[in-house]
Write an enzyme that holds these catalytic residues in place. Structure first.
Site, PDB file in Angstrom:
ATOM      1  N   ASN A  13     111.323 -26.832 103.237  1.00  0.00           N
ATOM      2  CA  ASN A  13     110.430 -25.858 103.866  1.00  0.00           C
ATOM      3  C   ASN A  13     110.910 -25.658 105.305  1.00  0.00           C
ATOM      4  O   ASN A  13     110.686 -26.504 106.160  1.00  0.00           O
ATOM      5  CB  ASN A  13     108.991 -26.410 103.824  1.00  0.00           C
ATOM      6  CG  ASN A  13     108.012 -25.537 104.590  1.00  0.00           C
ATOM      7  OD1 ASN A  13     108.330 -24.418 104.993  1.00  0.00           O
ATOM      8  ND2 ASN A  13     106.805 -26.054 104.800  1.00  0.00           N
ATOM      9  N   LYS A  15     109.897 -23.592 107.463  1.00  0.00           N
ATOM     10  CA  LYS A  15     108.837 -23.131 108.381  1.00  0.00           C
ATOM     11  C   LYS A  15     109.390 -21.966 109.216  1.00  0.00           C
ATOM     12  O   LYS A  15     110.189 -21.190 108.707  1.00  0.00           O
ATOM     13  CB  LYS A  15     108.311 -24.305 109.211  1.00  0.00           C
ATOM     14  CG  LYS A  15     107.919 -25.494 108.323  1.00  0.00           C
ATOM     15  CD  LYS A  15     107.095 -26.526 109.006  1.00  0.00           C
ATOM     16  CE  LYS A  15     106.778 -27.646 108.019  1.00  0.00           C
ATOM     17  NZ  LYS A  15     105.869 -28.645 108.548  1.00  0.00           N
ATOM     18  N   HIS A 105      99.984 -24.408 102.059  1.00  0.00           N
ATOM     19  CA  HIS A 105     100.495 -25.417 102.988  1.00  0.00           C
ATOM     20  C   HIS A 105      99.416 -25.726 104.028  1.00  0.00           C
ATOM     21  O   HIS A 105      98.659 -24.843 104.423  1.00  0.00           O
ATOM     22  CB  HIS A 105     101.770 -24.909 103.674  1.00  0.00           C
ATOM     23  CG  HIS A 105     102.451 -25.991 104.458  1.00  0.00           C
ATOM     24  ND1 HIS A 105     102.066 -26.307 105.735  1.00  0.00           N
ATOM     25  CD2 HIS A 105     103.455 -26.842 104.130  1.00  0.00           C
ATOM     26  CE1 HIS A 105     102.817 -27.321 106.162  1.00  0.00           C
ATOM     27  NE2 HIS A 105     103.662 -27.661 105.211  1.00  0.00           N
ATOM     28  N   GLU A 107      99.518 -26.026 107.102  1.00  0.00           N
ATOM     29  CA  GLU A 107      99.561 -25.169 108.307  1.00  0.00           C
ATOM     30  C   GLU A 107      98.899 -23.821 108.037  1.00  0.00           C
ATOM     31  O   GLU A 107      98.340 -23.209 108.943  1.00  0.00           O
ATOM     32  CB  GLU A 107     101.017 -25.021 108.781  1.00  0.00           C
ATOM     33  CG  GLU A 107     101.491 -26.298 109.462  1.00  0.00           C
ATOM     34  CD  GLU A 107     102.955 -26.644 109.282  1.00  0.00           C
ATOM     35  OE1 GLU A 107     103.767 -25.736 108.998  1.00  0.00           O
ATOM     36  OE2 GLU A 107     103.294 -27.841 109.406  1.00  0.00           O
ATOM     37  N   GLU A 175     100.813 -33.498 100.207  1.00  0.00           N
ATOM     38  CA  GLU A 175     101.258 -33.628 101.597  1.00  0.00           C
ATOM     39  C   GLU A 175     100.089 -34.069 102.472  1.00  0.00           C
ATOM     40  O   GLU A 175      99.300 -33.227 102.929  1.00  0.00           O
ATOM     41  CB  GLU A 175     101.770 -32.277 102.110  1.00  0.00           C
ATOM     42  CG  GLU A 175     102.967 -31.749 101.381  1.00  0.00           C
ATOM     43  CD  GLU A 175     103.812 -30.869 102.296  1.00  0.00           C
ATOM     44  OE1 GLU A 175     104.984 -31.219 102.506  1.00  0.00           O
ATOM     45  OE2 GLU A 175     103.296 -29.875 102.815  1.00  0.00           O
ATOM     46  N   GLY A 181     105.204 -34.039 109.858  1.00  0.00           N
ATOM     47  CA  GLY A 181     105.792 -33.945 111.194  1.00  0.00           C
ATOM     48  C   GLY A 181     105.462 -35.113 112.112  1.00  0.00           C
ATOM     49  O   GLY A 181     105.756 -35.076 113.296  1.00  0.00           O
ATOM     50  N   SER A 221     107.075 -36.198 106.446  1.00  0.00           N
ATOM     51  CA  SER A 221     108.023 -37.119 107.081  1.00  0.00           C
ATOM     52  C   SER A 221     108.990 -37.759 106.086  1.00  0.00           C
ATOM     53  O   SER A 221     109.352 -38.934 106.222  1.00  0.00           O
ATOM     54  CB  SER A 221     107.287 -38.185 107.902  1.00  0.00           C
ATOM     55  OG  SER A 221     106.571 -37.561 108.957  1.00  0.00           O
TER      56      SER A 221
HETATM   57  P1  PGA Z   1     107.837 -32.744 107.570  1.00  0.00           P
HETATM   58  O1  PGA Z   1     107.034 -31.486 106.961  1.00  0.00           O
HETATM   59  O2  PGA Z   1     108.867 -33.136 106.543  1.00  0.00           O
HETATM   60  O3  PGA Z   1     108.470 -32.214 108.834  1.00  0.00           O
HETATM   61  O4  PGA Z   1     106.850 -33.825 107.811  1.00  0.00           O
HETATM   62  C1  PGA Z   1     106.700 -31.411 105.612  1.00  0.00           C
HETATM   63  C2  PGA Z   1     105.996 -30.107 105.327  1.00  0.00           C
HETATM   64  O5  PGA Z   1     105.214 -29.638 106.174  1.00  0.00           O
HETATM   65  O6  PGA Z   1     106.209 -29.494 104.259  1.00  0.00           O
END
Ligand code: PGA
Length: 263
Positions: A13, A15, A105, A107, A175, A181, A221
């Site tokens: 992803n 983003k 997601h 976000e 997730e 993150g 992560s």
């Molecule tokens: P990350 O994000 O691997 O940077 O923790 C995962 C995601 O938001 O899909």
């Protein structure tokens, strides 16, 4: 390890990173890196989720160079077409050969206030156009404290599947919001516990056959250093990778987790 019949999926992803020119150079380098390492796409599928403005370039490159990479959008509209400024229809994503689309997601849920009902409608829109929805669910740290590990992801997935016809191919990503993150991934045991609960939801809603065929990914992560231990869990069938998907060496190493499962 994922049960026989479920091909692990490693999904990147991106983003809001990499413009369309950067995406071309990146995908070329990623494909070379995996080719150099003799990656066998039949044993682990690889998908990337670039920004919408990159998709045409990525599609053209993947088809011209006959790359085995799958791709898709990071979101989709629940609507078919019309006066929805800024939105992207599932039909448009399908016209660009998208196999998958990320839906729900955290976000989007947090920053864009997407509701469970809207997410269910997006899932249905993707399926109508033959795109496999990659449905994201996960609890916040406060949810974890208040409701325990599985309650919120289970409720989110139940809602997201409300409009899905039986025997439909979906991918689910667990997730935990606190792991995204943060550098603090869930433990393999935590990921497995929730993945198992999510598989039970799929079994209840879509039937046992679909549940045993559905890939459930872990995200939050994920790095080359922790992928192998996550993938040893029986209900974890891959990963949705954010930050580490933008680093070619790191992402290639995650894709090639089978080479280090024993380590
Ligand atoms: P990350 O994000 O691997 O940077 O923790 C995962 C995601 O938001 O899909």
């Amino acid at each position: 390890m994922a049960a026989v019949g479920r091909v692990p999926l490693i999904a990147g992803n991106w983003k809001m990173n990499l413009d369309h020119l950067q995406s071309i150079a990146f995908v070329q380098k990623l494909a070379w890196s995996l080719k150099d390492a003799h990656h066998d796409y039949a044993t682990t599928e690889v998908a990337i989720f670039p920004p919408f403005t990159d998709l045409r370039s990525v599609q053209t490159l993947i088809s011209a160079d006959k790359l085995d990479l799958a791709f898709g959008g990071q979101d989709v509209s629940a609507e078919e077409s019309g006066a929805f400024t800024g939105e992207i229809s599932a039909r448009f994503l399908k016209a660009l050969d998208s196999s998958y689309v990320i839906i729900g997601h955290s976000e989007r849920r947090t920053l864009h206030h997407e509701t469970d009902d809207e997410i269910a409608r997006k899932v249905a829109a993707a399926i109508t156009h033959g795109i496999v929805p990659l449905i994201c669910v996960g609890e916040t740290a406060a949810d974890l404290e208040e409701f325990g590990p599985s309650a919120v992801p289970v409720a989110q997935l139940t809602a997201a599947l409300a409009r899905v016809p039986k025997a439909t191919d979906v991918v689910v990503a667990y997730e935990p919001v606190w792991a995204i993150g943060s550098g603090l991934a869930a433990t393999p045991e935590q990921a497995e516990q929730v993945a198992m609960a999510l598989r039970a939801v799929i079994s209840d809603v879509l039937g046992a056959g679909v549940a045993s065929a559905t890939r459930i990914l872990y995200g939050g992560s994920v790095k080359a250093a922790n992928i192998a231990s996550l993938m040893r869990e029986p209900n974890v069938d891959g990963a949705l990778v954010g930050g580490a998907s933008l680093d070619i060496a790191e992402f290639s190493s995650i894709v090639r987790f089978l080479k280090h499962v024993g380590t």
